[in-house]
Write an enzyme that holds these catalytic residues in place. Structure first.
Site, PDB file in Angstrom:
ATOM      1  N   SER A  84       0.829  -1.206   0.000  1.00  0.00           N
ATOM      2  CA  SER A  84       0.000   0.000   0.000  1.00  0.00           C
ATOM      3  C   SER A  84       0.858   1.249   0.000  1.00  0.00           C
ATOM      4  O   SER A  84       2.014   1.234   0.429  1.00  0.00           O
ATOM      5  CB  SER A  84      -0.882   0.013   1.250  1.00  0.00           C
ATOM      6  OG  SER A  84      -0.036   0.140   2.377  1.00  0.00           O
ATOM      7  N   LYS A  85       0.226   2.283  -0.497  1.00  0.00           N
ATOM      8  CA  LYS A  85       0.871   3.595  -0.595  1.00  0.00           C
ATOM      9  C   LYS A  85       1.461   4.055   0.723  1.00  0.00           C
ATOM     10  O   LYS A  85       2.471   4.717   0.761  1.00  0.00           O
ATOM     11  CB  LYS A  85      -0.182   4.642  -1.000  1.00  0.00           C
ATOM     12  CG  LYS A  85      -0.458   4.678  -2.464  1.00  0.00           C
ATOM     13  CD  LYS A  85      -1.341   5.861  -2.776  1.00  0.00           C
ATOM     14  CE  LYS A  85      -2.798   5.518  -2.614  1.00  0.00           C
ATOM     15  NZ  LYS A  85      -3.740   5.876  -3.548  1.00  0.00           N
ATOM     16  N   ARG A  86       0.758   3.722   1.810  1.00  0.00           N
ATOM     17  CA  ARG A  86       1.211   4.235   3.097  1.00  0.00           C
ATOM     18  C   ARG A  86       2.532   3.616   3.537  1.00  0.00           C
ATOM     19  O   ARG A  86       3.298   4.218   4.249  1.00  0.00           O
ATOM     20  CB  ARG A  86       0.130   4.033   4.163  1.00  0.00           C
ATOM     21  CG  ARG A  86      -0.888   5.156   4.154  1.00  0.00           C
ATOM     22  CD  ARG A  86      -1.956   4.959   5.196  1.00  0.00           C
ATOM     23  NE  ARG A  86      -2.702   3.732   4.932  1.00  0.00           N
ATOM     24  CZ  ARG A  86      -2.736   2.689   5.732  1.00  0.00           C
ATOM     25  NH1 ARG A  86      -2.087   2.721   6.872  1.00  0.00           N
ATOM     26  NH2 ARG A  86      -3.428   1.627   5.405  1.00  0.00           N
ATOM     27  N   LYS A  87       2.792   2.391   3.084  1.00  0.00           N
ATOM     28  CA  LYS A  87       3.990   1.702   3.581  1.00  0.00           C
ATOM     29  C   LYS A  87       5.093   1.531   2.550  1.00  0.00           C
ATOM     30  O   LYS A  87       6.208   1.155   2.879  1.00  0.00           O
ATOM     31  CB  LYS A  87       3.579   0.350   4.150  1.00  0.00           C
ATOM     32  CG  LYS A  87       2.525   0.529   5.232  1.00  0.00           C
ATOM     33  CD  LYS A  87       2.417  -0.646   6.145  1.00  0.00           C
ATOM     34  CE  LYS A  87       1.456  -0.325   7.277  1.00  0.00           C
ATOM     35  NZ  LYS A  87       0.441  -1.301   7.477  1.00  0.00           N
ATOM     36  N   ASN A  88       4.770   1.739   1.301  1.00  0.00           N
ATOM     37  CA  ASN A  88       5.760   1.551   0.242  1.00  0.00           C
ATOM     38  C   ASN A  88       5.387   2.468  -0.910  1.00  0.00           C
ATOM     39  O   ASN A  88       4.209   2.683  -1.158  1.00  0.00           O
ATOM     40  CB  ASN A  88       5.676   0.112  -0.287  1.00  0.00           C
ATOM     41  CG  ASN A  88       6.801  -0.768   0.217  1.00  0.00           C
ATOM     42  OD1 ASN A  88       7.959  -0.404   0.117  1.00  0.00           O
ATOM     43  ND2 ASN A  88       6.449  -1.920   0.746  1.00  0.00           N
TER      44      ASN A  88
END
Ligand code: GLU
Length: 461
Positions: free
Chosen positions: A253-257
């Site tokens: 996901s965008k939040r983590k990668n």
């Protein structure tokens, strides 16, 4: 049978999702391996999530990544058009066919009713599914309503008993109880098909032989199998590959990668390294090696070797691999890449001279600027404050020094000694004054290259 594979991205994101790049790679490699074609179809039927420019960015990222397609909205091909929004009459015709054969029905439920139904199911902890109200409207009555202009959608009439199953080449047999398959909307009230109808009609008419996609589509596949059956079409081969995961095993996901392909391009990753790393997410080279080219992968590839374990996407590992790729190039080739990456703003000859000094520290091309920017520009900021006294000392040591590594070293050590200063502190002062940073490429070699005038000009108090 000619192998034809595809990716069918929706232009609903900023760019090519790295997960789509991963499935594109597998589809491309498999088609190549089999002497077939890999194609691109744009699934742009969800007008509410449509993002202007997304399609262009997806295509240009695929080009950058070096995953070429034989047919697509930009290249054309014998199955054109390759954009679903340009194929609407086809879907309408097939939705109507299903109505005629009673494998689909008109549904007139309002969004308010569906909302109440959903809330009720939620509160009773039931799976969210259409309750079949309109399924029981007699066909003629429903047709009359449609003819009178009532707003409707067309829903798949899923059999109430039995199971729907399919063979997944990676996962084996997968079956679903029909009672758990939703009467999926196939055609929306705006006349656009949903994903399920569009994907089946297009995969069939574009002669797609193998559907290789993310595992999150597994639950959609039984609906597709029913559609193939109702239309009397041959099934393609299905392979659902594992989702890429964040290090905590959640879906990438965008939040983590970073998930957009253009981010990797802008950060100075090499497309061949990204392809290599993505390949290792799904597939292991038979002899266990980590680093292999896409051509080597094509030579050794089989669908059956695709793994079902959840692959963890680690940016650190990709950075390591990218560094290995950077160092694998001849000096002139890597210099050219850097020259182009920086829009030709740094002279090629200078890059060639700097590269040997920074190569061991580089993981991405973007790091070149932070490691070697001082060759082109005096620092504007300093990581630590330098002591006036030490600066003066080092200036004195260098001012009448011959400009080579050994002479500089001797002179600095001598001067430090005579003033009772630690050489370590003096060298650090020199490094920070010249480069702005406390760590960087080998210092004296860098100064040789920077030249005496520039070096001294940065040693003023
Ligand atoms: N349009 C779907 C997507 O956005 C395609 C899924 C599939 O490959 O069937 O990924």
């Amino acid at each position: 049978m000619t192998v034809r594979t595809r990716i069918a991205p929706s232009p609903t994101g900023q760019d090519l999702h790295i997960g789509n790049a991963y499935t594109a790679l597998i589809n491309y490699v498999f088609a190549k391996k089999s002497g077939g074609q890999f194609i691109i179809r744009i699934e742009d039927t969800d007008r509410t999530r449509f993002i202007e420019g997304s399609e262009e960015r997806i295509l240009s990222s695929l080009e950058w990544l070096g995953i070429p397609h034989a047919e697509g909205p930009d290249t054309g091909g014998s199955f054109a058009p390759y954009r679903q929004s340009e194929r609407l009459s086809l879907y309408l015709g097939f939705a109507n066919k299903l109505i005629e054969s009673s494998h689909a029905y008109y549904c007139f439920c309002t969004s308010e009713r569906l909302e109440i139904m959903r809330k009720d199911q939620e509160s009773r902890k039931l799976p969210p599914m259409y309750d079949g109200l309109c399924k029981h409207i007699p066909k003629e009555e429903a047709q009359e309503k449609v003819d009178e202009g009532a707003r409707y959608v067309i829903r798949l009439d899923v059999p109430e008993t039995g199971v729907t199953n399919f063979i997944d080449v990676v996962r084996g047999e997968i079956s679903f109880e029909n009672t758990l398959i939703d009467d999926q909307v196939l055609l929306k009230s705006d006349g656009y098909p949903t994903y399920h109808l569009g994907v089946v009609v297009d995969d069939h008419f574009m002669n797609i032989s193998h559907i290789i996609r993310w595992e999150e589509w597994i639950s959609s596949t039984p609906k597709h199998i029913l559609l193939y059956k109702f239309f009397g079409w041959d099934l393609p081969v299905f392979a659902h590959v594992s989702l890429l995961r964040n290090p905590d095993k959640s879906k990438l996901s965008k939040r983590k990668n970073p998930v957009w392909a253009s981010w990797y391009k802008d950060e100075g990753y090499l497309p061949e390294a990204v392809r290599n790393y993505l390949a290792t997410m799904a597939w292991a080279f038979p002899d266990g090696r980590d680093i292999f080219s896409t051509d080597e992968m094509i030579a050794a590839f089989t669908l059956e070797r695709l793994q079902t374990t959840a692959p963890v996407f680690s940016l650190e590992k990709l950075r390591w691999m990218n560094g290995e790729y950077l160092r694998s190039y001849q000096l002139s080739a890597i210099s050219q890449k850097l020259y182009e990456f920086y829009g030709k703003k740094y002279p090629l000859e200078m890059i060639e001279k700097i590269w040997p000094l920074v190569r061991d520290r580089m993981k991405t091309m973007k790091e070149f600027e932070s490691l070697a920017g001082f060759f082109f520009m005096a620092p504007k900021e300093y990581e630590i404050e330098v002591q006036k006294e030490l600066l003066e000392l080092v200036r004195n040591a260098l001012i009448s020094c011959e400009w080579n590594h050994d002479a500089m070293e001797t002179s600095i050590r001598k001067e430090a000694d005579s003033k009772g200063q630690k050489p370590k502190d003096v060298f650090m002062t020199l490094r920070v004054a010249v480069t702005g940073k406390t760590v960087g490429p080998p210092l004296l070699e860098s100064l040789e290259l920077l030249g005496k005038d520039k070096t001294l000009s940065r040693l003023v108090i």
